[in-house]
Write an enzyme that holds these catalytic residues in place. Structure first.
Site, PDB file in Angstrom:
ATOM      1  N   ASN A 172      12.425  70.145  53.894  1.00  0.00           N
ATOM      2  CA  ASN A 172      12.569  69.353  55.102  1.00  0.00           C
ATOM      3  C   ASN A 172      11.196  68.971  55.644  1.00  0.00           C
ATOM      4  O   ASN A 172      10.204  69.686  55.473  1.00  0.00           O
ATOM      5  CB  ASN A 172      13.440  70.051  56.156  1.00  0.00           C
ATOM      6  CG  ASN A 172      12.994  71.435  56.561  1.00  0.00           C
ATOM      7  OD1 ASN A 172      12.439  72.197  55.775  1.00  0.00           O
ATOM      8  ND2 ASN A 172      13.267  71.790  57.807  1.00  0.00           N
ATOM      9  N   ILE A 173      11.172  67.793  56.258  1.00  0.00           N
ATOM     10  CA  ILE A 173       9.932  67.224  56.795  1.00  0.00           C
ATOM     11  C   ILE A 173      10.238  66.730  58.197  1.00  0.00           C
ATOM     12  O   ILE A 173      10.956  65.748  58.367  1.00  0.00           O
ATOM     13  CB  ILE A 173       9.431  66.060  55.913  1.00  0.00           C
ATOM     14  CG1 ILE A 173       9.255  66.514  54.470  1.00  0.00           C
ATOM     15  CG2 ILE A 173       8.137  65.476  56.482  1.00  0.00           C
ATOM     16  CD1 ILE A 173       9.122  65.372  53.483  1.00  0.00           C
ATOM     17  N   GLU A 174       9.726  67.429  59.187  1.00  0.00           N
ATOM     18  CA  GLU A 174       9.980  67.038  60.568  1.00  0.00           C
ATOM     19  C   GLU A 174       8.981  65.978  61.028  1.00  0.00           C
ATOM     20  O   GLU A 174       7.908  65.803  60.444  1.00  0.00           O
ATOM     21  CB  GLU A 174       9.898  68.265  61.480  1.00  0.00           C
ATOM     22  CG  GLU A 174      10.989  69.264  61.199  1.00  0.00           C
ATOM     23  CD  GLU A 174      10.906  70.505  62.064  1.00  0.00           C
ATOM     24  OE1 GLU A 174      11.894  71.251  62.059  1.00  0.00           O
ATOM     25  OE2 GLU A 174       9.879  70.744  62.741  1.00  0.00           O
ATOM     26  N   ALA A 227       7.559  64.050  64.882  1.00  0.00           N
ATOM     27  CA  ALA A 227       7.554  64.141  66.343  1.00  0.00           C
ATOM     28  C   ALA A 227       8.656  63.279  66.955  1.00  0.00           C
ATOM     29  O   ALA A 227       9.204  63.622  67.996  1.00  0.00           O
ATOM     30  CB  ALA A 227       6.190  63.738  66.896  1.00  0.00           C
ATOM     31  N   TYR A 255      11.989  62.975  66.468  1.00  0.00           N
ATOM     32  CA  TYR A 255      12.918  63.845  65.755  1.00  0.00           C
ATOM     33  C   TYR A 255      13.872  63.157  64.778  1.00  0.00           C
ATOM     34  O   TYR A 255      14.052  63.645  63.669  1.00  0.00           O
ATOM     35  CB  TYR A 255      13.713  64.712  66.718  1.00  0.00           C
ATOM     36  CG  TYR A 255      12.881  65.734  67.467  1.00  0.00           C
ATOM     37  CD1 TYR A 255      11.703  66.239  66.938  1.00  0.00           C
ATOM     38  CD2 TYR A 255      13.278  66.193  68.708  1.00  0.00           C
ATOM     39  CE1 TYR A 255      10.940  67.165  67.628  1.00  0.00           C
ATOM     40  CE2 TYR A 255      12.525  67.129  69.407  1.00  0.00           C
ATOM     41  CZ  TYR A 255      11.364  67.609  68.860  1.00  0.00           C
ATOM     42  OH  TYR A 255      10.627  68.532  69.534  1.00  0.00           O
ATOM     43  N   CYS A 274      15.794  65.812  55.775  1.00  0.00           N
ATOM     44  CA  CYS A 274      16.349  67.101  55.370  1.00  0.00           C
ATOM     45  C   CYS A 274      15.906  67.424  53.946  1.00  0.00           C
ATOM     46  O   CYS A 274      15.584  66.523  53.165  1.00  0.00           O
ATOM     47  CB  CYS A 274      17.869  67.061  55.427  1.00  0.00           C
ATOM     48  SG  CYS A 274      18.545  66.900  57.085  1.00  0.00           S
ATOM     49  N   GLU A 296      17.744  68.451  51.466  1.00  0.00           N
ATOM     50  CA  GLU A 296      18.685  67.888  50.495  1.00  0.00           C
ATOM     51  C   GLU A 296      18.389  66.417  50.241  1.00  0.00           C
ATOM     52  O   GLU A 296      18.404  65.955  49.099  1.00  0.00           O
ATOM     53  CB  GLU A 296      20.128  68.062  50.986  1.00  0.00           C
ATOM     54  CG  GLU A 296      20.541  69.504  51.189  1.00  0.00           C
ATOM     55  CD  GLU A 296      20.247  70.043  52.594  1.00  0.00           C
ATOM     56  OE1 GLU A 296      20.897  71.021  52.977  1.00  0.00           O
ATOM     57  OE2 GLU A 296      19.362  69.491  53.296  1.00  0.00           O
ATOM     58  N   CYS A 324      23.719  69.935  56.365  1.00  0.00           N
ATOM     59  CA  CYS A 324      24.270  69.317  57.570  1.00  0.00           C
ATOM     60  C   CYS A 324      25.326  68.280  57.169  1.00  0.00           C
ATOM     61  O   CYS A 324      25.476  67.949  55.986  1.00  0.00           O
ATOM     62  CB  CYS A 324      23.154  68.664  58.391  1.00  0.00           C
ATOM     63  SG  CYS A 324      22.458  67.161  57.650  1.00  0.00           S
ATOM     64  N   CYS A 348      23.931  65.316  55.201  1.00  0.00           N
ATOM     65  CA  CYS A 348      23.560  65.656  53.821  1.00  0.00           C
ATOM     66  C   CYS A 348      24.782  65.918  52.960  1.00  0.00           C
ATOM     67  O   CYS A 348      24.770  65.629  51.769  1.00  0.00           O
ATOM     68  CB  CYS A 348      22.593  66.832  53.800  1.00  0.00           C
ATOM     69  SG  CYS A 348      20.925  66.314  54.261  1.00  0.00           S
TER      70      CYS A 348
END
Length: 135
Positions: free
Chosen positions: A45-47, A49, A51, A56, A58, A89, A92
């Site tokens: 996963n790569i967040e 700022a 959001y 995700c 997957e 989720c 995904c």
């Protein structure tokens, strides 16, 4: 082609999970796909700022699979922190449905607990998929 085990998928998911970019949630997730070409494709996963702009694990693994030329997910292993199984989720689950049959195995694992073994159909019952559109 040698047999790919769940342990192989777990190792790949855990290795990529260490590279997750999670400065906000601090909830690192890894995913490893066994694809129809016999290869393993992993993603984390790569967040962001902003959001909703994050990825995700997957989705990242599916992108790697498609970029490499594979077409179908045979099995996917998802890892994350804690005792509870880290399941895909809803979004995904639908992404996986695009590239997997309903009986595809999904292993979800909070690495401090026991893995949950389920099929895509069990996690996404009565799903809508590409077969609805290929008339």
């Amino acid at each position: 082609m040698s047999e790919v085990s769940d342990e192989d998928l777990f190792a790949a998911a855990e290795a990529i999970r260490q590279k997750a970019h999670v400065p906000y949630s601090h909830f690192a997730v890894g995913a490893a796909i066994l694809a129809d070409d016999g290869q393993i494709y992993a993603g984390c996963n790569i967040e962001n700022a902003a959001y909703p702009q994050g990825n995700c694990a997957e989705a990242s693994a599916i992108s790697a699979m498609i970029a490499a030329g594979a077409k179908r997910i045979l099995r996917i292993y998802v890892t994350g922190p804690g005792h509870q199984p880290v399941t895909p989720c809803g979004g995904c689950r639908q992404r996986i449905r695009e590239f997997a049959e309903p009986d595809a195995a999904i292993i979800s694992h909070g690495v401090e607990g026991k893995p949950l073994h389920a099929t895509l159909a069990e996690l996404l019952p009565h799903s809508f998929g590409p077969d609805y559109l290929n008339g």
